[in-house]
Design a protein around this motif. Sequence first.
Motif, PDB file in Angstrom:
ATOM      1  N   ARG A 404       0.714   2.005  -9.972  1.00 14.61           N
ATOM      2  CA  ARG A 404       0.428   3.301  -9.329  1.00 14.61           C
ATOM      3  C   ARG A 404      -0.150   3.076  -7.939  1.00 14.61           C
ATOM      4  O   ARG A 404       0.196   3.784  -6.982  1.00 14.61           O
ATOM      5  CB  ARG A 404      -0.547   4.106 -10.192  1.00 14.61           C
ATOM      6  N   HIS A 407       2.488   2.219  -5.253  1.00 14.09           N
ATOM      7  CA  HIS A 407       3.245   3.316  -4.662  1.00 14.09           C
ATOM      8  C   HIS A 407       2.518   3.991  -3.510  1.00 14.09           C
ATOM      9  O   HIS A 407       3.120   4.652  -2.687  1.00 14.09           O
ATOM     10  CB  HIS A 407       3.597   4.352  -5.750  1.00 14.09           C
ATOM     11  N   LEU A 408       1.193   3.778  -3.463  1.00 17.43           N
ATOM     12  CA  LEU A 408       0.428   4.426  -2.390  1.00 17.43           C
ATOM     13  C   LEU A 408       0.456   3.637  -1.085  1.00 17.43           C
ATOM     14  O   LEU A 408       0.147   4.174  -0.025  1.00 17.43           O
ATOM     15  CB  LEU A 408      -1.034   4.577  -2.828  1.00 17.43           C
ATOM     16  N   GLN A 411       2.742   4.963   1.701  1.00 23.26           N
ATOM     17  CA  GLN A 411       2.229   6.281   2.125  1.00 23.26           C
ATOM     18  C   GLN A 411       1.022   6.119   3.069  1.00 23.26           C
ATOM     19  O   GLN A 411       0.969   6.730   4.133  1.00 23.26           O
ATOM     20  CB  GLN A 411       1.825   7.026   0.845  1.00 23.26           C
ATOM     21  N   GLU A 436      -4.389  10.581  -5.488  1.00 27.77           N
ATOM     22  CA  GLU A 436      -3.932   9.568  -6.460  1.00 27.77           C
ATOM     23  C   GLU A 436      -4.921   8.399  -6.518  1.00 27.77           C
ATOM     24  O   GLU A 436      -5.152   7.813  -7.567  1.00 27.77           O
ATOM     25  CB  GLU A 436      -2.556   9.007  -6.075  1.00 27.77           C
ATOM     26  N   LEU A 437      -5.504   8.099  -5.353  1.00 29.19           N
ATOM     27  CA  LEU A 437      -6.453   6.991  -5.274  1.00 29.19           C
ATOM     28  C   LEU A 437      -7.748   7.367  -6.008  1.00 29.19           C
ATOM     29  O   LEU A 437      -8.296   6.578  -6.787  1.00 29.19           O
ATOM     30  CB  LEU A 437      -6.747   6.703  -3.797  1.00 29.19           C
ATOM     31  N   SER A 439      -8.005   9.457  -8.390  1.00 27.94           N
ATOM     32  CA  SER A 439      -7.785   9.517  -9.844  1.00 27.94           C
ATOM     33  C   SER A 439      -7.717   8.116 -10.444  1.00 27.94           C
ATOM     34  O   SER A 439      -8.068   7.909 -11.601  1.00 27.94           O
ATOM     35  CB  SER A 439      -6.508  10.307 -10.156  1.00 27.94           C
ATOM     36  N   LEU A 440      -7.295   7.155  -9.645  1.00 27.77           N
ATOM     37  CA  LEU A 440      -7.215   5.775 -10.158  1.00 27.77           C
ATOM     38  C   LEU A 440      -8.588   5.161 -10.399  1.00 27.77           C
ATOM     39  O   LEU A 440      -8.746   4.243 -11.181  1.00 27.77           O
ATOM     40  CB  LEU A 440      -6.467   4.900  -9.151  1.00 27.77           C
TER      41      LEU A 440
END
Length: 441
Positions: A404, A407-408, A411, A436-437, A439-440
């Motif tokens: 995950r 994938h960032l 971006q 997303e970061l 949430s990780l």
Amino acid sequence: NQVLSEKDPEVFDIIHKEGRRQIEGINLIASENHCSKAVLDALGTCMNQKYSEGLPGKRFQVGNQHIDENELLCQQRALETFRLNPEEWGVTVQPYSGAISNFIVYTGLLQPHDRIMGLDLPHGGHLSHGYQTRARKVSYVSSFFEVNPYRLNEKTGLIDYDRLEENAKIYNPKVIIAGASAYARLIDYKRIASVAEECGAYLLADMAHLSGLVAANVIPSPFDHCDLVSTTTHKSLRGPRGALVFYRRGVKKVDKKGNKIMYDIENKINKAVYPMLQGGPHQHSIAAISLALKQAQTPQYKEYQTQVLQNSKAMAESLLKRNYTLVSGGTDNHLVLLDLRSKNLDGARMETLLELVNIYVNKNTVPGDKSALIPSGLRLGTPALTTRGLVEKDIDQVVEFIDRATHLVPQISKQSGSKVAEFKSWIQANSESVPELVSLR
Ligand code: PLP
């Protein structure tokens, strides 16, 4: 620790924070581990306070009767742990660390500017096997000795034994080192031993990364084929920081006239430790190493090391399933080496990003890389997570987190610019704005 917290709250606070970081993070640094509380307890004892230069029974200071017992017990346990016959093998338990343990071997056996051959650092070797670029001698080993490294076959990611043999015949090294910091496959010690035999070189196995697996007898041991074996005690072995150097009591080599001669290397190694390179041994570390070695002889330890291997295999499978490329295609030991080029990523960005979400990995060069600062690989190891009880299914979850994060990277790169330094400062300043970061974490 109440005493420490009262006596020095500042130091206590730092230690406390580091403890939390270790518990809250996911540690995939292949050279790190968590040793037992008993090992940590032994480090904080009165053994720290005694000078004991020299060897048991032959010290330069008085008052060493218990210290001698301590050192002899550690030697005995080291030989037992690796199933060695004390008539054939001896060991020094005094080296302060892995790097110096290798320097002890060179100092004992070589003259300045004698030749050595180890695996090249960008191909997985260690600095202490001698590393130099065209511009400078990075490791001091390369200043004192002439170094001509061997390398991997870039197509297979495996040690190129044929080239090693060809080059050794021309170069005539006096020491060949079989060992690595970032190599996921078994080393063919027998093959390298036959090369060493041909050129009359000593063969040193540096099993720093592998010694826990060797102790548990879950991978092949280097002892059958080598003249000397060095190891750190704090990596897969799971002890305190320190190192051991094992040596054969007698080693047959061909002299300049072609005669086979029995060399006594025990004396040379012990003298290289003291007085040549080190001062007083760290007897508190030696006591803690003894403890770790006792633990390494238990059935639970064998189960642990078996799980380290299973977790490493699971990590390789989880990564391959998600279309990652692995150097050499897989793993036989405690680590995998991920080649990020096929994903158009680099190890430096990935390492930085993962640190931000408390996943600790090492950026690493892979064969073909031009820069050690922005290498294309990541080294991921399982000893520390396995100590914490993680099994295959958990490893798959960890790989999912890594995926995950992967994938960032493109971006964030788009917003932060093309340089790794810009990437780093951008994510430090803006990490909260990437959901997303967050949430990780
Ligand atoms: N040898 C190898 C193969 C290593 O990987 C390392 C450290 O990572 C060392 C030696 C050096 O150990 P130390 O950091 O204890 O000096």
